[in-house]
Scaffold this motif. Structure first.
Motif, PDB file in Angstrom:
ATOM      1  N   LEU A  11       0.842  -1.192   0.000  1.00 50.01           N
ATOM      2  CA  LEU A  11       0.000   0.000   0.000  1.00 50.01           C
ATOM      3  C   LEU A  11       0.879   1.245   0.000  1.00 50.01           C
ATOM      4  O   LEU A  11       1.876   1.313   0.739  1.00 50.01           O
ATOM      5  CB  LEU A  11      -0.908   0.010   1.234  1.00 50.01           C
ATOM      6  CG  LEU A  11      -1.951  -1.115   1.318  1.00 50.01           C
ATOM      7  CD1 LEU A  11      -2.688  -1.057   2.649  1.00 50.01           C
ATOM      8  CD2 LEU A  11      -2.943  -1.018   0.157  1.00 50.01           C
ATOM      9  N   PRO A  13      -0.077   4.839   0.576  1.00 51.09           N
ATOM     10  CA  PRO A  13      -1.009   5.933   0.882  1.00 51.09           C
ATOM     11  C   PRO A  13      -0.379   7.305   0.663  1.00 51.09           C
ATOM     12  O   PRO A  13       0.821   7.498   0.857  1.00 51.09           O
ATOM     13  CB  PRO A  13      -1.338   5.706   2.364  1.00 51.09           C
ATOM     14  CG  PRO A  13      -0.194   4.911   2.905  1.00 51.09           C
ATOM     15  CD  PRO A  13       0.283   4.066   1.771  1.00 51.09           C
ATOM     16  N   HIS A  35      -3.583   3.357  -5.131  1.00 50.02           N
ATOM     17  CA  HIS A  35      -3.259   3.218  -3.711  1.00 50.02           C
ATOM     18  C   HIS A  35      -2.251   2.108  -3.427  1.00 50.02           C
ATOM     19  O   HIS A  35      -1.885   1.912  -2.266  1.00 50.02           O
ATOM     20  CB  HIS A  35      -4.532   2.947  -2.899  1.00 50.02           C
ATOM     21  CG  HIS A  35      -5.516   4.083  -2.952  1.00 50.02           C
ATOM     22  ND1 HIS A  35      -5.342   5.255  -2.241  1.00 50.02           N
ATOM     23  CD2 HIS A  35      -6.675   4.231  -3.648  1.00 50.02           C
ATOM     24  CE1 HIS A  35      -6.360   6.079  -2.485  1.00 50.02           C
ATOM     25  NE2 HIS A  35      -7.173   5.480  -3.338  1.00 50.02           N
ATOM     26  N   HIS A 125      -5.008   1.278   7.851  1.00 54.87           N
ATOM     27  CA  HIS A 125      -4.871   1.000   6.414  1.00 54.87           C
ATOM     28  C   HIS A 125      -5.238  -0.450   6.095  1.00 54.87           C
ATOM     29  O   HIS A 125      -5.874  -0.724   5.075  1.00 54.87           O
ATOM     30  CB  HIS A 125      -3.440   1.288   5.965  1.00 54.87           C
ATOM     31  CG  HIS A 125      -3.112   2.745   5.855  1.00 54.87           C
ATOM     32  ND1 HIS A 125      -3.821   3.611   5.042  1.00 54.87           N
ATOM     33  CD2 HIS A 125      -2.148   3.498   6.463  1.00 54.87           C
ATOM     34  CE1 HIS A 125      -3.307   4.828   5.141  1.00 54.87           C
ATOM     35  NE2 HIS A 125      -2.298   4.788   6.005  1.00 54.87           N
ATOM     36  N   VAL A 132     -10.673  -0.399  -0.508  1.00 49.94           N
ATOM     37  CA  VAL A 132      -9.720   0.098  -1.506  1.00 49.94           C
ATOM     38  C   VAL A 132      -9.639  -0.867  -2.672  1.00 49.94           C
ATOM     39  O   VAL A 132      -9.592  -0.466  -3.842  1.00 49.94           O
ATOM     40  CB  VAL A 132      -8.333   0.295  -0.859  1.00 49.94           C
ATOM     41  CG1 VAL A 132      -7.281   0.614  -1.912  1.00 49.94           C
ATOM     42  CG2 VAL A 132      -8.377   1.403   0.179  1.00 49.94           C
ATOM     43  N   GLY A 137      -8.554   0.624  -6.536  1.00 48.30           N
ATOM     44  CA  GLY A 137      -7.389   1.428  -6.216  1.00 48.30           C
ATOM     45  C   GLY A 137      -6.088   0.655  -6.143  1.00 48.30           C
ATOM     46  O   GLY A 137      -5.029   1.255  -5.917  1.00 48.30           O
TER      47      GLY A 137
END
Length: 463
Positions: A11, A13, A35, A125, A132, A137
């Motif tokens: 990930l 972010p 993402h 997260h 997500v 993403g």
């Protein structure tokens, strides 16, 4: 409500849109909805970013998916014999989730550390991973660009008498099969490009790894990282040691490459004929480094791993110091005549790795030979010509792994680059007619060393 079973994922972010992102040998520009990357395959991966595609500083890190104790041991039929190693491994059934947060201050990706705030952010997260994923993403990992992503099929004209055929369905099925084969081939190639890289090698070359909140190590470097021998230091302007008052504490780490000295390839105390022969045949220097850096595995894995590491850092990071070390390692190996017979497994593995590297050297924009500037492929071609001559003289028609791998490499470079490796097929001297009709005699300087001419001509000195 649909659910997704998490797969190995990284990930990213807060990554800004229009940021250059690279994963292994694939590069793309991020979007506002990007993402991270899911479905990461087992093994080594290298993720890097840059604010622009060409001129910006690139920063990246190596990380491993799966049991890292298996890294660096090779996974092919020509793998060298290695000793078993004991490394911490995990039996945790949960998928591996890496979280690298974008730092606007340094414009790099920073792993979440081992503190309360980062642990809470990591949990947040991971809890939002499902939404997500559903929102699209997460980019699905690919090892190379699929054919369907490069070319869109055009509708064909159908004759009136031709039977109706569901062409879109056929084309979709063909593209799916081609994409699957391309992806399988790409993953196999990437594994072959990284199968000698080990955690100990990365720690020696780059430095100790950073450890994130979940205990995952990552080895960080930038395109400006360099070895001391390749750095340009201007006296009075910069300080190689970085100990001057006000020096940047976060200065670039220096690469800890294997010290390849091509100007001194003989043992301490060697004189006369022994020294001369060691200068022409660098087998002693190669053997010395193989024994010194055998490390946790026998058979030269440290040298092979460094050959793989430097090549990939040239393609992805355009790192100058890695290019120089890659060339030094190849020159050392390919000018070691006795090693063709005495270290057959190692030499054949070098050729296998080089063949695979050349096949993938154009995957990244610019390619290897473009990055190398004016010299291009002349350096490598000259080395292969010398190796071809040595193999023919020492091995002949006898069965040899080195000759087998060199034959395959020779066939490929002949078809791809039109290189002739047989010494007898190269014209060393000849007349060249210019546009105005004038004729000039031309020499090929690549033969100076063998013929002891030019800068290699013998000199008489007074003792």
């Amino acid at each position: 409500m649909s659910t997704h079973q998490p797969t190995p994922t990284i990930l990213l972010p807060e990554l800004p849109a229009k940021t250059l992102v690279g994963i292994d040998l694939i590069t793309f520009t991020s979007t506002a909805n990007f993402h991270g990357i899911r479905d990461l395959s087992p093994g080594w991966h290298f993720l890097y970013t840059g604010t622009t595609e060409s001129l910006s500083l690139r920063s990246g890190a190596w990380f491993y998916i799966g049991d890292i104790s298996n890294a660096g041991k090779g996974n092919n039929d020509t793998a060298l014999v290695t000793q078993s190693t004991k490394s911490p491994s995990t039996n945790d059934p949960r998928p591996e989730i890496y979280i690298w947060k974008w730092s606007a201050e340094t414009e790099t990706l920073v792993a979440l550390g081992d503190n309360d705030s980062d642990r809470q952010e990591s949990m947040r997260h991971k809890a939002n991973l499902g939404p997500v994923w559903q929102s699209g993403g997460l980019f699905k990992y690919r090892s190379r660009i699929a054919p369907s992503m490069l070319v869109k099929s055009k509708p064909e004209q159908k004759d009136e008498d031709e039977e109706t055929v569901p062409r879109p369905e056929i084309e979709a099925r063909i593209q799916t099969e081609d994409d699957a084969q391309t992806e399988e081939s790409g993953r196999r190639d990437w594994s072959g490009l990284t199968d000698r890289i080990s955690p100990s090698l990365l720690s020696r070359v780059i430095g100790d790894p950073e450890v994130d909140v979940d205990g995952h190590p990552r080895w960080v470097l930038t395109s400006a990282s360099t070895a001391t021998r390749d750095a340009d230091h201007i006296p009075g302007i910069d300080s190689p040691g970085g100990n001057e008052p006000g020096a940047d504490v976060e200065s670039e780490r220096e690469f800890g490459f294997i010290p390849v000295d091509l100007k001194r390839t003989w043992r301490e105390g060697a004189v006369g004929r022994e020294r001369t022969e060691a200068a022409k045949d660098r087998s002693w220097a190669l053997g010395y480094l193989l024994d010194r850096y055998a490390g946790e595995a026998s058979g030269g894995n440290e040298l092979l791993g460094e050959l793989q590491f430097t090549f990939l850092m040239v393609l992805t990071m355009m790192n100058y110091s890695c290019l120089q070390q890659w060339k030094r390692l190849l020159e050392l190996a390919f000018t070691s005549r006795r090693a063709i017979l005495e270290r057959e497994a190692f030499m054949s593995e070098v050729l296998r790795i080089l063949a695979l590297q050349l096949q993938r050297c154009d995957d990244v924009e610019g390619g290897l030979f473009e990055i190398d500037g004016d010299e291009g492929g002349a350096f490598l071609r000259h080395l292969l010509v010398k190796l071809r001559q040595a193999v023919d003289e020492l091995v002949g028609d006898a069965e040899s792994k080195v000759r087998l791998e060199l034959d395959k490499l020779e066939e490929w470079v002949k078809e791809e680059y039109d290189w002739e490796l047989r010494p007898g097929t190269l014209l060393r001297r000849g007349m060249l007619q210019l546009e105005d009709g004038e004729q000039v005699e031309m020499d090929w300087h690549g033969g100076d060393e063998e013929e002891e001419t030019g800068e290699y001509a013998p000199m008489v000195v007074e003792m």
